[in-house]
Structure formats: structure tokens, C-alpha cells
Design an enzyme around this catalytic site. Structure first.
Site, PDB file in Angstrom:
ATOM      1  N   GLY A  40     -19.080   3.244  -2.530  1.00  0.00           N
ATOM      2  CA  GLY A  40     -20.435   3.469  -2.017  1.00  0.00           C
ATOM      3  C   GLY A  40     -21.434   3.743  -3.124  1.00  0.00           C
ATOM      4  O   GLY A  40     -22.556   3.220  -3.114  1.00  0.00           O
TER       5      GLY A  40
ATOM      6  N   ASN B  11     -16.376   6.131  -4.627  1.00  0.00           N
ATOM      7  CA  ASN B  11     -16.501   5.161  -5.730  1.00  0.00           C
ATOM      8  C   ASN B  11     -17.241   3.898  -5.282  1.00  0.00           C
ATOM      9  O   ASN B  11     -18.236   3.498  -5.897  1.00  0.00           O
ATOM     10  CB  ASN B  11     -15.096   4.825  -6.265  1.00  0.00           C
ATOM     11  CG  ASN B  11     -15.130   3.728  -7.319  1.00  0.00           C
ATOM     12  OD1 ASN B  11     -15.297   2.551  -7.008  1.00  0.00           O
ATOM     13  ND2 ASN B  11     -15.000   4.103  -8.569  1.00  0.00           N
TER      14      ASN B  11
ATOM     15  N   LYS C 294       0.861  -1.190   0.000  1.00  0.00           N
ATOM     16  CA  LYS C 294       0.000   0.000   0.000  1.00  0.00           C
ATOM     17  C   LYS C 294       0.887   1.226   0.000  1.00  0.00           C
ATOM     18  O   LYS C 294       2.039   1.156   0.427  1.00  0.00           O
ATOM     19  CB  LYS C 294      -0.876   0.017   1.259  1.00  0.00           C
ATOM     20  CG  LYS C 294      -2.137   0.827   1.101  1.00  0.00           C
ATOM     21  CD  LYS C 294      -3.214   0.004   0.432  1.00  0.00           C
ATOM     22  CE  LYS C 294      -4.513   0.738   0.313  1.00  0.00           C
ATOM     23  NZ  LYS C 294      -5.601  -0.188  -0.049  1.00  0.00           N
TER      24      LYS C 294
HETATM   25  N1  GLU Z   1      -7.281   0.067  -3.183  1.00  0.00           N
HETATM   26  C1  GLU Z   1      -8.036  -1.123  -3.464  1.00  0.00           C
HETATM   27  C2  GLU Z   1      -8.048  -2.029  -2.253  1.00  0.00           C
HETATM   28  O1  GLU Z   1      -7.919  -1.607  -1.128  1.00  0.00           O
HETATM   29  C3  GLU Z   1      -7.576  -1.809  -4.740  1.00  0.00           C
HETATM   30  C4  GLU Z   1      -6.154  -2.274  -4.736  1.00  0.00           C
HETATM   31  C5  GLU Z   1      -5.673  -2.739  -6.105  1.00  0.00           C
HETATM   32  O2  GLU Z   1      -6.434  -2.709  -7.047  1.00  0.00           O
HETATM   33  O3  GLU Z   1      -4.500  -3.117  -6.178  1.00  0.00           O
HETATM   34  O4  GLU Z   1      -8.267  -3.201  -2.365  1.00  0.00           O
END
Ligand code: GLU
Length: 425
Positions: free
Chosen positions: A231, A229, A115
Site C-alpha cells: 500500500g 509494504n 505458501k
Molecule cells: N508474498 C508475495 C506474493 O504473494 C511474494 C511471493 C514471492 O516473492 O515468492 O506474491
């Protein structure tokens, strides 16, 4: 998103990374993992924390703080979104990276978890400033990323436009085409059909599976906390995929709103698009964020930020089912209370895994440079969601543990096995 979510995310008692570690520890204990395995899986493998100087429109320079945490790559390259938020910290990113590790694992996709983010308020940045910030983030991180290393994506307050700038900057830095370095891109530069609504679609499919097993009525009432997005698409897809449902309440940063006759999801989305927020909807009565979470509904979708359902308010929840489209909306204290009340919780890293699953499809399509029709994306996503829900539900029944712990047992087992066969521990 609700203000209460934002303000609690930073308090030390609700430090999201401490929560993620506590959740993991419980699973590790049940699985009787050896000490070295526990140490490895309760910490990120690599972390980057850096400054990003940006030239602002007024001619001044401003320095932003950026992050990327590559939590675990035993099952494959690390994968996960980038959040731009005023309250972003290294610990929120660590927690989100841990949850990505369990998310890709529970979905059985060949990726690890990561992340990233930037501490900033994108609402106060012009488009040009956002572009320079996106490119600045990528210039620092480019050497540590790639389809075979680590692949970012959108998260709260980031979007396909930002992904396109970042991909472009990566290609400038490396001097080659590499669409699979980032997902959630616009279609014209290698995005996948079906990525935009994938998080919500996956969550609603989980609700469908859960209703079949619990007897909860999918066409009853529902409420949505957070109208970004996930929701917005949940509001629409709940009706489309489940064949009904009365949307009783919805909230965003402009407030929480209730309509006893039910909102028309399409009107809400259109109102939000035109006005930038939910306030001013006809037929809506303003309620507090707490009242929304305590409404008597069949299904509640928390779709904003961490730590909104806590030990302090879980006792008030009257929803029969909670589908966690947000990451980390429920604290461990709340989990115990909800379990005792018999609320069926579809935990975040299962409920919102549709996004990363279609990101994985995007990576696959970008890598062999051949793109799938929408029907194939939907079919594959449904198969992955149905399969993952079934394995978590099976664990929940066999081990007589709540759904989150069941999901941890499934996910941690797979990552631990990958660690073992690699000979790390
Ligand atoms: N940000 C999204 C999540 O928390 C998508 C992550 C991604 O597509 O790599 O799952």
C-alpha cells in the site's frame, strides 16, 4: 489493514480455500478439463503442518503452529511467501498457495506455487523471539526447501530481516551457501535491487495498461485500503509512474482516513514510519472501512487481506477500477456484482505478481551469483507485467468473461499443459 478484513477471513462462508477452489472450478469447467486434472489442480500436492517451540524472553517456552503448502510444481519449484498472522490457518495457506500457482503461471515464470506461515501476532513478539521463531520454522522445513524444490519469500508481517535469519539457518542446517533458497533478502546477503517495491510497481504498471484500454483517467483519484509494504509503495508509485493522481483516502489497522484535497503520499509514509500508524494525520477526516471501499474514485487498491469486497458491500463500490494488491480481497459473489456494474478488476494474481517476479529475478541472480543493476530489474519487470496484462486482457475480450476468470483461463491452461507433458494425467 482493516479490522473487517481480519474478522471475515475466518468465517466459513468466506473460507479462502473454498473460494480459491470455486474460482478454479469455474475455469476448469470452461476449459473442459478431464476429472483427474481437476482433482489434481484443485488440491495441494504436499502440505506440512507442524509445531515450533520457541524460548520466550521471559524464560517460558511457547509453541507456535507453522505451515507450508507446496501446491503445484508442474511448471517448476514451488514459490511463495510466508505470512505471520494471528488468524493464519491451513486453509488460508492453501488458498494463498493455489493463488501463487496461478500467479507464477500467468507471469510465465518457470516456477510453481506454494505458501507458508505461522499463526502468531508478530507485533507482540520481541526481535529475539521473532528470530528464534524464524529459525525454528526453518529447522523444520529445511529438508523440504531449496532453489530446486521450494523457495519462500516475505508476505504479510514478514520482512527481509526474517528472510536473512531463515537463509542463515538453512545454511547452518545444510552446511553450504545457498542464497536462492529464499527471496526478499537484504541486498548484502543476496537480495535483488527493486524487490522492495516490486509488488506495488507491478500493480501500478497494470493500472497504466488498463487505463490505456479502458479510457479511465490514470491521473484521477485513488484510494488505498491497507498501508503495509504494498500500500505504501502504491501510494508513491501511482504518482511517479502515472504522472499524477489525487490520493483521497487510505487505511490501516489504526483506521480509515479521507482528505478531499488529497494526501501527500510521501507525508503519509513518513507519518506511518514515525508513528507506527496513520491516525493523527493532519487534514484527515476519519471514515469507516466500509466508507473507504464505497468512495467514488477512479482507482481503488485493496492492499491488505482476503475477503474485504463481498456480496454484502460490492453493490456500494463506486470505483471505476480495482487493482488488487492484496491476495483474495474479492469474493466470487462480489465479482459478479462488480462485473455487472462494469468495474474493471485487475485480479490479485496478476495485479500483485510483481513481487514474485522480482523474487524470481533474485533467485536467478543468486544462482549464478551475479547481480543486476536496478534499471535492468525495472525493465524486465515491466516487460513481464505488460505481457501478462495483455494476455489476460486478450482472453477477457475473446471469451467475454471478467478479468479474474480470464486470468484463470490463461494460468490454468499453462499448468494443465505442464501436467500433461509430464505425463501425470
Ligand atoms: N508474498 C508475495 C506474493 O504473494 C511474494 C511471493 C514471492 O516473492 O515468492 O506474491
Amino acid at each position: 489493514m482493516s479490522n473487517s478484513a481480519e474478522s471475515t477471513a475466518e468465517s466459513s462462508s468466506a473460507n479462502p480455500f473454498k473460494i480459491a477452489q470455486r474460482q478454479f472450478d469455474q475455469a476448469a469447467e470452461m476449459l473442459e478439463l478431464e476429472p483427474a486434472m481437476r482433482d489434481l489442480l484443485r488440491w495441494p500436492r504436499r502440505e506440512y503442518k507442524f509445531t515450533i517451540p520457541v524460548k520466550m524472553d521471559n524464560g517460558d517456552s511457547r509453541v507456535f503452529h507453522g505451515y507450508r503448502v507446496q501446491y503445484n510444481d508442474a511448471c517448476g519449484p514451488t514459490k511463495g511467501g510466508l505470512r505471520w498472522h494471528p488468524e493464519e490457518t491451513l486453509d488460508t495457506v492453501r488458498a494463498l498457495a493455489a493463488w501463487m500457482t496461478w500467479k507464477t503461471s500467468v507471469m510465465e515464470i518457470p516456477l510453481g506455487g506454494g505458501k507458508g506461515g505461522v499463526t502468531c501476532n508478530p507485533k507482540e513478539l520481541s526481535e529475539g523471539e521473532q528470530e528464534r521463531l524464524a529459525r525454528g520454522w526453518m529447522r523444520v522445513m529445511a529438508r523440504q526447501l531449496g532453489g530446486d524444490r521450494d523457495v519462500p519469500a516475505p508476505d504479510v508481517y514478514t520482512n527481509p530481516k526474517i528472510m536473512a535469519w531463515m537463509m542463515d539457518e538453512y545454511e547452518v542446517v545444510t552446511g553450504r551457501s545457498h542464497p536462492a533458497v529464499i527471496t526478499g533478502k537484504p541486498l548484502v546477503v543476496g537480495g535483488s535491487l527493486g524487490r522492495e517495491d516490486a509488488t506495488a510497481r507491478g500493480g501500478v504498471l497494470c493500472v497504466r495498461e488498463a487505463c490505456q484500454r479502458t479510457g479511465i483517467d490514470p491521473s484521477g483519484s485513488y484510494a488505498i485500503q491497507g498501508f503495509g509494504n504494498a500500500g505504501q509503495f502504491a501510494a508513491l508509485l501511482h504518482r511517479e509512474l502515472l504522472g499524477g493522481g489525487k490520493l483521497l483516502a487510505v487505511s490501516d489497522t489504526s483506521g480509515a482516513f479521507y482528505n478531499p484535497d488529497g494526501f501527500d503520499p510521501e507525508e503519509l509514509v513518513e507519518h506511518k514510519r514515525r508513528r507506527g500508524g496513520l491516525s493523527g494525520m493532519s487534514g484527515a477526516r476519519e471514515i469507516s472501512a466500509g466508507e473507504l471501499l464505497a468512495l467514488e474514485v477512479d482507482i481503488l487498491y485493496p492492499a491488505a487481506m482476503e475477503s474485504v469486497i463481498t456480496g454484502a458491500n460490492a453493490g456500494e463500490v463506486r470505483a471505476r477500477m480495482i487493482c488488487e494488491l492484496a491476495n483474495g480481497p474479492t469474493t466470487p459473489e462480489a465479482d459478479e456484482i462488480l462485473e455487472a456494474k462494469g468495474v474493471h478488476v485487475i485480479p490479485d494474481f496478476l495485479a500483485n505478481a510483481g513481487g514474485v517476479t522480482v523474487s524470481y529475478f533474485e533467485q536467478v541472480q543468486g544462482t549464478y551469483n551475479y547481480f543486476w543493476p536496478l534499471e535492468k530489474v525495472h525493465r524486465e519487470l515491466e516487460a513481464h507485467m505488460v505481457n501478462a496484462y495483455a494476455s489476460v486482457y486478450r482472453m477477457h475480450e475473446e471469451q467475454k468473461v471478467h478479468m479474474r476468470l480470464a486470468a484463470y483461463l490463461v494460468a490454468v491452461t499453462r499448468v494443465a499443459e505442464a501436467v500433461r507433458v509430464r505425463g501425470w494425467v
